[in-house]
Design a protein around this motif. Structure first.
Motif, PDB file in Angstrom:
ATOM      1  N   ILE A 197       0.859  -1.182   0.000  1.00 60.79           N
ATOM      2  CA  ILE A 197       0.000   0.000   0.000  1.00 60.79           C
ATOM      3  C   ILE A 197       0.893   1.229   0.000  1.00 60.79           C
ATOM      4  O   ILE A 197       1.682   1.428   0.920  1.00 60.79           O
ATOM      5  CB  ILE A 197      -0.921   0.024   1.237  1.00 60.79           C
ATOM      6  CG1 ILE A 197      -1.741  -1.260   1.301  1.00 60.79           C
ATOM      7  CG2 ILE A 197      -1.814   1.252   1.218  1.00 60.79           C
ATOM      8  CD1 ILE A 197      -2.375  -1.517   2.643  1.00 60.79           C
ATOM      9  N   LEU A 198       0.768   2.048  -1.038  1.00 62.97           N
ATOM     10  CA  LEU A 198       1.544   3.280  -1.149  1.00 62.97           C
ATOM     11  C   LEU A 198       0.644   4.459  -0.848  1.00 62.97           C
ATOM     12  O   LEU A 198      -0.395   4.628  -1.479  1.00 62.97           O
ATOM     13  CB  LEU A 198       2.131   3.420  -2.551  1.00 62.97           C
ATOM     14  CG  LEU A 198       2.918   4.693  -2.850  1.00 62.97           C
ATOM     15  CD1 LEU A 198       4.139   4.782  -1.950  1.00 62.97           C
ATOM     16  CD2 LEU A 198       3.314   4.736  -4.299  1.00 62.97           C
ATOM     17  N   THR A 253      -1.294  -0.550  10.583  1.00 66.09           N
ATOM     18  CA  THR A 253      -0.940  -0.820   9.197  1.00 66.09           C
ATOM     19  C   THR A 253      -2.015  -0.333   8.248  1.00 66.09           C
ATOM     20  O   THR A 253      -1.792  -0.224   7.062  1.00 66.09           O
ATOM     21  CB  THR A 253      -0.740  -2.328   8.947  1.00 66.09           C
ATOM     22  OG1 THR A 253      -1.930  -3.013   9.294  1.00 66.09           O
ATOM     23  CG2 THR A 253       0.428  -2.855   9.736  1.00 66.09           C
ATOM     24  N   MET A 254      -3.179  -0.042   8.775  1.00 59.33           N
ATOM     25  CA  MET A 254      -4.272   0.379   7.918  1.00 59.33           C
ATOM     26  C   MET A 254      -4.024   1.809   7.456  1.00 59.33           C
ATOM     27  O   MET A 254      -3.846   2.708   8.272  1.00 59.33           O
ATOM     28  CB  MET A 254      -5.605   0.283   8.670  1.00 59.33           C
ATOM     29  CG  MET A 254      -6.805   0.433   7.761  1.00 59.33           C
ATOM     30  SD  MET A 254      -8.373   0.347   8.651  1.00 59.33           S
ATOM     31  CE  MET A 254      -8.391  -1.355   9.110  1.00 59.33           C
ATOM     32  N   GLY A 255      -4.008   2.018   6.157  1.00 57.40           N
ATOM     33  CA  GLY A 255      -3.752   3.337   5.605  1.00 57.40           C
ATOM     34  C   GLY A 255      -4.970   4.245   5.685  1.00 57.40           C
ATOM     35  O   GLY A 255      -6.074   3.823   6.027  1.00 57.40           O
ATOM     36  N   VAL A 256      -4.770   5.500   5.343  1.00 62.74           N
ATOM     37  CA  VAL A 256      -5.832   6.497   5.395  1.00 62.74           C
ATOM     38  C   VAL A 256      -6.991   6.099   4.503  1.00 62.74           C
ATOM     39  O   VAL A 256      -8.154   6.205   4.885  1.00 62.74           O
ATOM     40  CB  VAL A 256      -5.276   7.890   4.991  1.00 62.74           C
ATOM     41  CG1 VAL A 256      -6.389   8.907   4.891  1.00 62.74           C
ATOM     42  CG2 VAL A 256      -4.220   8.343   5.966  1.00 62.74           C
ATOM     43  N   CYS A 257      -6.687   5.611   3.307  1.00 61.62           N
ATOM     44  CA  CYS A 257      -7.718   5.221   2.353  1.00 61.62           C
ATOM     45  C   CYS A 257      -8.594   4.110   2.932  1.00 61.62           C
ATOM     46  O   CYS A 257      -9.818   4.174   2.884  1.00 61.62           O
ATOM     47  CB  CYS A 257      -7.071   4.758   1.055  1.00 61.62           C
ATOM     48  SG  CYS A 257      -8.235   4.200  -0.185  1.00 61.62           S
ATOM     49  N   VAL A 266       4.787   6.849   1.773  1.00 61.62           N
ATOM     50  CA  VAL A 266       5.001   5.751   2.712  1.00 61.62           C
ATOM     51  C   VAL A 266       4.477   4.482   2.059  1.00 61.62           C
ATOM     52  O   VAL A 266       3.318   4.407   1.664  1.00 61.62           O
ATOM     53  CB  VAL A 266       4.268   5.985   4.058  1.00 61.62           C
ATOM     54  CG1 VAL A 266       4.441   4.787   4.978  1.00 61.62           C
ATOM     55  CG2 VAL A 266       4.771   7.249   4.728  1.00 61.62           C
ATOM     56  N   LEU A 267       5.358   3.498   1.921  1.00 64.51           N
ATOM     57  CA  LEU A 267       4.964   2.206   1.370  1.00 64.51           C
ATOM     58  C   LEU A 267       4.858   1.222   2.529  1.00 64.51           C
ATOM     59  O   LEU A 267       5.823   1.022   3.263  1.00 64.51           O
ATOM     60  CB  LEU A 267       5.999   1.700   0.350  1.00 64.51           C
ATOM     61  CG  LEU A 267       5.712   0.327  -0.244  1.00 64.51           C
ATOM     62  CD1 LEU A 267       4.427   0.329  -1.073  1.00 64.51           C
ATOM     63  CD2 LEU A 267       6.881  -0.127  -1.107  1.00 64.51           C
ATOM     64  N   THR A 268       3.676   0.644   2.696  1.00 65.14           N
ATOM     65  CA  THR A 268       3.464  -0.351   3.735  1.00 65.14           C
ATOM     66  C   THR A 268       3.356  -1.713   3.076  1.00 65.14           C
ATOM     67  O   THR A 268       2.539  -1.908   2.181  1.00 65.14           O
ATOM     68  CB  THR A 268       2.180  -0.060   4.547  1.00 65.14           C
ATOM     69  OG1 THR A 268       2.274   1.252   5.097  1.00 65.14           O
ATOM     70  CG2 THR A 268       1.995  -1.072   5.660  1.00 65.14           C
ATOM     71  N   ASN A 298      11.462   0.601  -5.874  1.00 68.34           N
ATOM     72  CA  ASN A 298      12.228   1.228  -6.955  1.00 68.34           C
ATOM     73  C   ASN A 298      11.349   2.052  -7.884  1.00 68.34           C
ATOM     74  O   ASN A 298      11.811   3.041  -8.450  1.00 68.34           O
ATOM     75  CB  ASN A 298      13.002   0.172  -7.739  1.00 68.34           C
ATOM     76  CG  ASN A 298      14.193  -0.343  -6.966  1.00 68.34           C
ATOM     77  OD1 ASN A 298      14.909   0.428  -6.326  1.00 68.34           O
ATOM     78  ND2 ASN A 298      14.409  -1.641  -6.985  1.00 68.34           N
ATOM     79  N   GLN A 299      10.087   1.679  -8.043  1.00 68.17           N
ATOM     80  CA  GLN A 299       9.169   2.449  -8.889  1.00 68.17           C
ATOM     81  C   GLN A 299       8.660   3.703  -8.183  1.00 68.17           C
ATOM     82  O   GLN A 299       8.552   4.753  -8.792  1.00 68.17           O
ATOM     83  CB  GLN A 299       7.965   1.580  -9.289  1.00 68.17           C
ATOM     84  CG  GLN A 299       8.301   0.454 -10.228  1.00 68.17           C
ATOM     85  CD  GLN A 299       8.763   0.959 -11.578  1.00 68.17           C
ATOM     86  OE1 GLN A 299       8.152   1.840 -12.168  1.00 68.17           O
ATOM     87  NE2 GLN A 299       9.850   0.400 -12.073  1.00 68.17           N
ATOM     88  N   SER A 300       8.351   3.595  -6.894  1.00 66.07           N
ATOM     89  CA  SER A 300       7.690   4.694  -6.191  1.00 66.07           C
ATOM     90  C   SER A 300       8.630   5.569  -5.366  1.00 66.07           C
ATOM     91  O   SER A 300       8.257   6.676  -4.995  1.00 66.07           O
ATOM     92  CB  SER A 300       6.595   4.138  -5.278  1.00 66.07           C
ATOM     93  OG  SER A 300       7.150   3.266  -4.311  1.00 66.07           O
TER      94      SER A 300
END
Length: 158
Positions: A31-32, A130-134, A36-38, A62-64
């Motif tokens: 999850i990006l 670990t739960m993102g904002v989205c 921040v990539l989780t 490497n992509q983000s």
């Protein structure tokens, strides 16, 4: 060996890439969000599953080019030395990009393994969410929708 599925989620006029990679005995959900990539890891982490997890995490990093990588072990039931290698390798990758590595949600047994290996000196160890904002917004929306359905409307009863 594994399936690769991608979905997109819009937050604050930015798109967050959500990738879910399913492997034989382990899973990593990436999850990006806001640099921040989780990586939410689950299942068993051994030499059979760690390679696929490493490849997917490295590809997405490497992509983000995130500023922070969070490795969440919330759903990991077993980890051997391959898990330590997974953490050390991601530490080196993030260090080369000028980023930070955070390891979270370790079970007491895994926390002991990480501590004995010395990885705790390289990466920040925390017990965070670990739960993102989205995902939080989606859960809150579902809860409020269910409450509205269950709550009788006052003044409309006849």
């Amino acid at each position: 060996m594994y399936q690769n599925k991608a979905a997109f989620c819009c937050t604050n006029n930015r798109f967050a890439i959500k990738r879910r990679i399913c492997m034989d005995n382990g899973t990593v959900r990436l999850i990006l969000q806001d640099d921040v990539l989780t990586a939410v890891l689950s299942g068993e982490i051994d030499h059979h599953t760690a390679q696929g997890m490493r490849e997917e995490i490295d590809f997405t990093v490497n992509q983000s080019k995130p500023k922070k990588l969070i490795l969440s072990f919330e759903h990991v039931g077993f980890m051997d030395s391959a898990g330590i290698g997974l953490i050390i390798g991601r530490y080196k990758l993030m260090e080369s990009l000028g980023g930070e590595l955070v390891v979270s949600h370790l079970s007491p047994k895994m926390e002991q393994i990480v501590s004995l290996s010395g990885v705790g000196k390289l990466a920040k160890i925390e017990k965070g969410e670990t739960m993102g904002v989205c995902e939080k917004k989606m859960v809150k929306k579902k809860i409020s929708e269910n409450r509205e359905k269950d709550t009788p409307q006052r003044g409309r009863e006849k």
